[in-house]
Design a protein around this motif. Structure first.
Motif, short mmCIF file in Angstrom:
data_model
loop_
_atom_site.label_atom_id
_atom_site.label_comp_id
_atom_site.label_asym_id
_atom_site.label_seq_id
_atom_site.Cartn_x
_atom_site.Cartn_y
_atom_site.Cartn_z
N TYR A 1 0.96 -1.40 -0.06
CA TYR A 1 -0.14 0.04 -0.02
C TYR A 1 0.94 1.30 0.38
N ARG A 2 0.86 2.42 -0.44
CA ARG A 2 1.26 3.76 -1.04
C ARG A 2 0.44 5.15 0.13
N SER A 3 1.32 5.48 0.95
CA SER A 3 0.28 6.59 1.40
C SER A 3 0.86 7.49 0.42
N TRP A 4 -1.19 8.18 0.91
CA TRP A 4 -1.07 9.30 -0.63
C TRP A 4 -1.52 10.44 -0.10
N ASN A 5 -0.69 11.04 -0.24
CA ASN A 5 -0.13 12.29 0.67
C ASN A 5 -0.83 13.59 0.56
N PRO A 6 -1.80 14.07 1.29
CA PRO A 6 -2.49 15.33 0.91
C PRO A 6 -1.98 17.12 0.86
N TYR A 7 -0.76 16.44 1.33
CA TYR A 7 -0.11 17.83 1.16
C TYR A 7 0.66 18.17 -0.51
N ARG A 8 0.70 16.84 -1.06
CA ARG A 8 1.36 17.13 -2.30
C ARG A 8 -0.11 16.59 -3.19
N SER A 9 -1.33 15.80 -2.92
CA SER A 9 -1.91 15.32 -4.09
C SER A 9 -3.56 16.07 -3.72
N LYS A 10 -3.71 17.14 -4.56
CA LYS A 10 -5.09 17.65 -3.97
C LYS A 10 -6.62 16.80 -4.31
N ALA B 1 -0.99 16.42 -15.99
CA ALA B 1 -0.23 15.48 -14.42
C ALA B 1 1.15 15.36 -14.20
N ALA B 2 1.79 16.49 -14.42
CA ALA B 2 2.49 16.78 -14.07
C ALA B 2 3.55 15.49 -14.03
N THR B 3 4.63 15.28 -12.53
CA THR B 3 5.74 14.32 -12.67
C THR B 3 4.10 12.98 -12.23
N GLY B 4 3.09 13.00 -12.13
CA GLY B 4 2.49 11.47 -12.13
C GLY B 4 2.58 11.32 -10.46
N THR B 5 2.24 12.45 -9.72
CA THR B 5 2.00 12.33 -8.55
C THR B 5 0.14 11.36 -7.64
N THR B 6 -0.73 12.40 -8.66
CA THR B 6 -1.69 11.63 -8.15
C THR B 6 -1.96 10.79 -9.26
N ALA B 7 -1.66 10.86 -10.22
CA ALA B 7 -2.19 10.25 -11.18
C ALA B 7 -1.60 8.91 -11.19
N SER B 8 -0.75 8.56 -10.65
CA SER B 8 -0.14 7.17 -9.97
C SER B 8 -1.08 6.10 -8.83
N HIS B 9 -2.13 7.44 -7.82
CA HIS B 9 -2.73 6.81 -6.75
C HIS B 9 -3.89 6.30 -7.98
N ILE B 10 -4.73 7.11 -8.90
CA ILE B 10 -5.56 6.96 -9.71
C ILE B 10 -5.19 5.73 -10.44
N SER B 11 -3.97 5.22 -11.29
CA SER B 11 -3.69 4.08 -11.84
C SER B 11 -3.61 2.55 -10.43
N ASP B 12 -3.34 3.25 -9.32
CA ASP B 12 -3.76 1.50 -8.38
C ASP B 12 -5.03 1.77 -8.42
N ILE B 13 -6.03 2.83 -8.41
CA ILE B 13 -7.72 2.30 -8.51
C ILE B 13 -8.31 1.96 -9.40
N ALA B 14 -8.25 1.98 -10.48
CA ALA B 14 -7.89 2.31 -11.64
C ALA B 14 -7.25 1.02 -12.26
N ARG B 15 -7.67 -0.22 -12.04
CA ARG B 15 -6.29 -0.95 -12.00
C ARG B 15 -6.61 -1.39 -13.37
N ASN B 16 -7.79 -1.29 -13.63
CA ASN B 16 -8.25 -2.68 -14.97
C ASN B 16 -8.71 -1.17 -15.59
N GLY B 17 -8.89 -0.20 -15.49
CA GLY B 17 -9.19 0.74 -16.53
C GLY B 17 -7.73 1.22 -17.07
N ILE B 18 -8.21 3.07 -17.48
CA ILE B 18 -6.39 3.37 -18.10
C ILE B 18 -7.32 4.58 -17.67
N ILE B 19 -5.57 5.73 -17.77
CA ILE B 19 -5.54 7.30 -17.44
C ILE B 19 -4.59 7.36 -18.54
#
Ligand SMILES: C[S@@+](CC[C@H](N)C(=O)[O-])C[C@H]1O[C@@H](n2cnc3c(N)ncnc32)[C@H](O)[C@@H]1O
Length: 221
Positions: free
Chosen positions: A42-51, A75-93
Protein backbone atom coordinates in the motif's frame (compact mmCIF):
# COMPACT_ATOMS: atom_id res chain seq x y z
CA UNK A 1 -5.34 -1.41 6.56
CA UNK A 2 -9.10 -0.82 6.34
CA UNK A 3 -11.26 -0.36 3.25
CA UNK A 4 -12.98 3.04 2.95
CA UNK A 5 -16.25 3.88 1.24
CA UNK A 6 -14.26 4.79 -1.85
CA UNK A 7 -13.36 1.78 -3.95
CA UNK A 8 -9.58 1.20 -3.93
CA UNK A 9 -8.85 3.67 -1.13
CA UNK A 10 -7.68 2.35 2.26
CA UNK A 11 -7.15 3.94 5.62
CA UNK A 12 -4.76 3.31 8.46
CA UNK A 13 -5.22 5.70 11.37
CA UNK A 14 -5.31 9.20 9.81
CA UNK A 15 -3.59 8.32 6.54
CA UNK A 16 -5.11 7.11 3.30
CA UNK A 17 -3.47 4.60 0.95
CA UNK A 18 -3.92 2.92 -2.42
CA UNK A 19 -2.79 -0.59 -3.24
CA UNK A 20 0.32 -0.53 -5.41
CA UNK A 21 -0.10 -2.21 -8.80
CA UNK A 22 1.52 -5.65 -9.02
CA UNK A 23 3.72 -4.41 -11.89
CA UNK A 24 4.92 -1.48 -9.80
CA UNK A 25 5.73 -3.36 -6.59
CA UNK A 26 8.58 -1.82 -4.62
CA UNK A 27 8.49 1.31 -6.77
CA UNK A 28 7.59 4.73 -5.39
CA UNK A 29 6.12 7.46 -7.58
CA UNK A 30 7.33 10.21 -5.22
CA UNK A 31 8.43 10.05 -1.58
CA UNK A 32 5.37 8.15 -0.37
CA UNK A 33 5.56 5.48 2.32
CA UNK A 34 5.14 1.85 1.29
CA UNK A 35 3.44 -0.46 3.77
CA UNK A 36 3.48 -4.23 3.16
CA UNK A 37 0.61 -6.37 4.46
CA UNK A 38 -0.32 -9.92 3.51
CA UNK A 39 1.59 -9.95 0.24
CA UNK A 40 0.12 -6.58 -0.78
CA UNK A 41 1.75 -3.20 -0.93
CA UNK A 42 0.00 0.00 0.00
CA UNK A 43 1.29 3.47 -0.89
CA UNK A 44 0.47 6.38 1.42
CA UNK A 45 -1.39 9.17 -0.36
CA UNK A 46 -0.18 12.56 0.80
CA UNK A 47 -2.88 15.29 0.93
CA UNK A 48 -0.20 17.99 0.93
CA UNK A 49 1.14 16.65 -2.38
CA UNK A 50 -2.13 15.59 -4.00
CA UNK A 51 -5.30 17.70 -4.11
CA UNK A 52 -7.37 14.59 -4.73
CA UNK A 53 -6.15 13.05 -1.48
CA UNK A 54 -6.97 16.34 0.29
CA UNK A 55 -10.47 16.24 -1.20
CA UNK A 56 -11.01 12.60 -0.16
CA UNK A 57 -9.92 13.38 3.40
CA UNK A 58 -12.49 16.21 3.35
CA UNK A 59 -15.20 13.69 2.37
CA UNK A 60 -15.39 14.44 -1.35
CA UNK A 61 -17.31 11.67 -3.09
CA UNK A 62 -16.94 10.89 -6.78
CA UNK A 63 -17.19 8.03 -9.24
CA UNK A 64 -13.92 6.21 -9.74
CA UNK A 65 -13.62 2.44 -9.75
CA UNK A 66 -11.30 -0.33 -10.90
CA UNK A 67 -12.59 -0.19 -14.50
CA UNK A 68 -12.74 3.58 -14.98
CA UNK A 69 -11.35 5.32 -18.03
CA UNK A 70 -9.94 8.67 -16.96
CA UNK A 71 -8.70 11.72 -18.82
CA UNK A 72 -6.25 13.48 -16.51
CA UNK A 73 -5.29 17.04 -17.46
CA UNK A 74 -2.16 18.51 -15.83
CA UNK A 75 -0.62 15.22 -14.72
CA UNK A 76 2.77 16.81 -13.89
CA UNK A 77 5.20 14.14 -12.63
CA UNK A 78 2.42 11.65 -11.90
CA UNK A 79 1.94 11.97 -8.14
CA UNK A 80 -1.86 11.90 -8.19
CA UNK A 81 -2.06 10.04 -11.50
CA UNK A 82 -0.15 7.12 -9.94
CA UNK A 83 -2.78 6.75 -7.20
CA UNK A 84 -5.59 6.92 -9.76
CA UNK A 85 -3.71 4.22 -11.67
CA UNK A 86 -3.73 2.07 -8.49
CA UNK A 87 -7.50 2.56 -8.12
CA UNK A 88 -8.53 2.20 -11.78
CA UNK A 89 -6.33 -0.89 -12.02
CA UNK A 90 -8.29 -2.51 -14.87
CA UNK A 91 -9.11 0.82 -16.47
CA UNK A 92 -6.91 3.36 -18.18
CA UNK A 93 -5.61 6.85 -17.42
CA UNK A 94 -4.79 9.20 -20.28
CA UNK A 95 -2.42 11.65 -18.60
CA UNK A 96 -1.96 14.95 -20.44
CA UNK A 97 0.94 17.19 -19.48
CA UNK A 98 2.59 19.96 -21.46
CA UNK A 99 5.87 20.47 -19.59
CA UNK A 100 8.62 18.24 -21.08
CA UNK A 101 10.55 18.08 -17.78
CA UNK A 102 7.55 16.73 -15.86
CA UNK A 103 6.79 14.41 -18.77
CA UNK A 104 10.19 12.74 -18.37
CA UNK A 105 9.29 11.59 -14.84
CA UNK A 106 5.74 10.70 -15.88
CA UNK A 107 7.12 8.50 -18.65
CA UNK A 108 9.38 6.73 -16.16
CA UNK A 109 6.46 5.98 -13.82
CA UNK A 110 4.26 4.81 -16.67
CA UNK A 111 6.80 2.15 -17.71
CA UNK A 112 5.71 0.06 -14.72
CA UNK A 113 2.05 1.02 -15.03
CA UNK A 114 0.37 -0.36 -18.11
CA UNK A 115 -2.82 1.57 -17.47
CA UNK A 116 -1.10 4.98 -17.44
CA UNK A 117 -0.69 6.58 -20.87
CA UNK A 118 1.36 9.79 -20.86
CA UNK A 119 0.46 12.36 -23.52
CA UNK A 120 2.67 15.39 -24.13
CA UNK A 121 0.12 18.00 -25.18
CA UNK A 122 -1.49 21.32 -24.39
CA UNK A 123 -4.95 20.76 -22.89
CA UNK A 124 -6.13 23.99 -24.54
CA UNK A 125 -6.38 21.93 -27.72
CA UNK A 126 -8.41 18.77 -26.97
CA UNK A 127 -8.61 17.93 -30.68
CA UNK A 128 -4.84 17.31 -30.70
CA UNK A 129 -5.18 14.07 -28.74
CA UNK A 130 -8.42 12.73 -30.19
CA UNK A 131 -6.64 9.91 -31.98
CA UNK A 132 -5.49 8.54 -28.60
CA UNK A 133 -8.21 9.43 -26.09
CA UNK A 134 -11.68 7.82 -26.31
CA UNK A 135 -14.85 8.82 -24.42
CA UNK A 136 -14.08 8.54 -20.70
CA UNK A 137 -15.90 8.04 -17.39
CA UNK A 138 -14.03 10.81 -15.58
CA UNK A 139 -12.30 14.01 -16.68
CA UNK A 140 -9.97 15.18 -13.91
CA UNK A 141 -8.18 18.51 -14.17
CA UNK A 142 -5.52 20.14 -12.04
CA UNK A 143 -4.11 23.00 -14.12
CA UNK A 144 -3.34 26.33 -12.47
CA UNK A 145 -4.05 28.56 -15.44
CA UNK A 146 -6.23 31.65 -15.65
CA UNK A 147 -8.44 29.97 -18.26
CA UNK A 148 -8.69 26.64 -16.40
CA UNK A 149 -12.52 26.65 -16.52
CA UNK A 150 -12.51 27.03 -20.31
CA UNK A 151 -9.92 24.24 -20.67
CA UNK A 152 -12.03 21.98 -18.46
CA UNK A 153 -15.31 22.73 -20.26
CA UNK A 154 -13.87 22.07 -23.72
CA UNK A 155 -12.34 18.75 -22.63
CA UNK A 156 -15.50 17.64 -20.83
CA UNK A 157 -17.55 18.45 -23.92
CA UNK A 158 -15.16 16.54 -26.15
CA UNK A 159 -14.40 13.47 -24.03
CA UNK A 160 -16.90 12.88 -21.24
CA UNK A 161 -19.34 9.97 -21.63
CA UNK A 162 -23.04 10.71 -21.15
CA UNK A 163 -23.17 9.39 -17.60
CA UNK A 164 -19.63 10.34 -16.67
CA UNK A 165 -18.41 13.03 -14.32
CA UNK A 166 -15.74 15.70 -14.14
CA UNK A 167 -13.58 17.01 -11.33
CA UNK A 168 -11.95 20.43 -11.48
CA UNK A 169 -9.35 21.48 -8.93
CA UNK A 170 -9.52 25.25 -8.61
CA UNK A 171 -6.78 27.46 -7.25
CA UNK A 172 -8.51 30.82 -6.69
CA UNK A 173 -5.35 32.90 -6.85
CA UNK A 174 -4.30 31.67 -10.26
CA UNK A 175 -7.59 32.85 -11.75
CA UNK A 176 -8.06 36.37 -10.39
CA UNK A 177 -6.22 37.82 -7.41
CA UNK A 178 -8.47 40.90 -7.39
CA UNK A 179 -11.47 38.79 -6.34
CA UNK A 180 -11.92 36.91 -3.10
CA UNK A 181 -11.85 33.10 -3.45
CA UNK A 182 -15.64 32.72 -3.04
CA UNK A 183 -16.25 35.14 -5.91
CA UNK A 184 -13.82 33.16 -8.08
CA UNK A 185 -15.61 29.87 -7.31
CA UNK A 186 -19.01 31.49 -8.10
CA UNK A 187 -17.69 32.81 -11.38
CA UNK A 188 -16.37 29.39 -12.40
CA UNK A 189 -19.60 27.64 -11.41
CA UNK A 190 -21.73 30.04 -13.40
CA UNK A 191 -19.47 29.58 -16.45
CA UNK A 192 -19.94 25.81 -16.16
CA UNK A 193 -23.71 26.08 -15.68
CA UNK A 194 -23.96 28.26 -18.80
CA UNK A 195 -22.28 25.41 -20.67
CA UNK A 196 -24.89 22.96 -19.36
CA UNK A 197 -22.74 21.32 -16.75
CA UNK A 198 -24.44 20.42 -13.49
CA UNK A 199 -22.49 21.22 -10.32
CA UNK A 200 -22.59 18.14 -8.07
CA UNK A 201 -20.33 19.08 -5.20
CA UNK A 202 -17.85 21.73 -4.07
CA UNK A 203 -15.33 20.87 -1.37
CA UNK A 204 -12.78 23.18 0.20
CA UNK A 205 -9.27 21.69 0.36
CA UNK A 206 -8.29 23.45 3.59
CA UNK A 207 -6.21 22.77 5.72
CA UNK A 208 -4.10 20.97 3.08
CA UNK A 209 -4.30 23.71 0.43
CA UNK A 210 -5.22 27.36 0.97
CA UNK A 211 -7.89 28.94 -1.30
CA UNK A 212 -8.53 25.80 -3.32
CA UNK A 213 -11.72 23.84 -3.99
CA UNK A 214 -12.59 20.63 -5.79
CA UNK A 215 -15.72 20.90 -7.95
CA UNK A 216 -17.43 17.85 -9.38
CA UNK A 217 -19.80 18.10 -12.34
CA UNK A 218 -21.89 16.02 -14.67
CA UNK A 219 -23.34 16.86 -18.06
CA UNK A 220 -27.01 17.94 -18.03
CA UNK A 221 -29.18 15.48 -19.97
C1 LIG B 1 -0.51 21.81 -10.07
S1 LIG B 1 0.40 20.92 -11.28
C2 LIG B 1 -0.39 19.35 -11.30
C3 LIG B 1 -0.06 18.42 -10.14
C4 LIG B 1 -0.60 17.04 -10.41
N1 LIG B 1 -1.98 17.09 -10.84
C5 LIG B 1 -0.54 16.11 -9.20
O1 LIG B 1 -1.40 16.22 -8.31
O2 LIG B 1 0.30 15.22 -9.20
C6 LIG B 1 -0.20 21.61 -12.76
C7 LIG B 1 0.38 20.99 -14.01
O3 LIG B 1 -0.38 21.43 -15.14
C8 LIG B 1 0.49 21.56 -16.24
N2 LIG B 1 -0.17 22.44 -17.22
C9 LIG B 1 -0.40 23.76 -17.14
N3 LIG B 1 -1.07 24.20 -18.22
C10 LIG B 1 -1.29 23.10 -19.01
C11 LIG B 1 -1.93 22.90 -20.25
N4 LIG B 1 -2.51 23.91 -20.91
N5 LIG B 1 -1.96 21.65 -20.77
C12 LIG B 1 -1.38 20.61 -20.12
N6 LIG B 1 -0.76 20.75 -18.93
C13 LIG B 1 -0.70 21.97 -18.38
C14 LIG B 1 1.75 22.17 -15.64
O4 LIG B 1 2.87 21.94 -16.48
C15 LIG B 1 1.83 21.42 -14.31
O5 LIG B 1 2.63 20.27 -14.41
Amino acid sequence: MKKTEMQGVYRDKKQIFTENLESSKGIKAYNERIVKQKNKEYRSWNPYRSKLAAAILNNFEFDLNKDSKVLYLGAATGTTASHISDIARNGIIYAVEMAPISMKKLLEISKKRENLIPILANANHPDRYNTIVPQVDLVYQDISQRNQAEIFISNVKTYLKKNGSGILMVKARSIDISLNPEQVYDKICSKMKKEELKILKIINLSPFEKDHVAISVSVLE
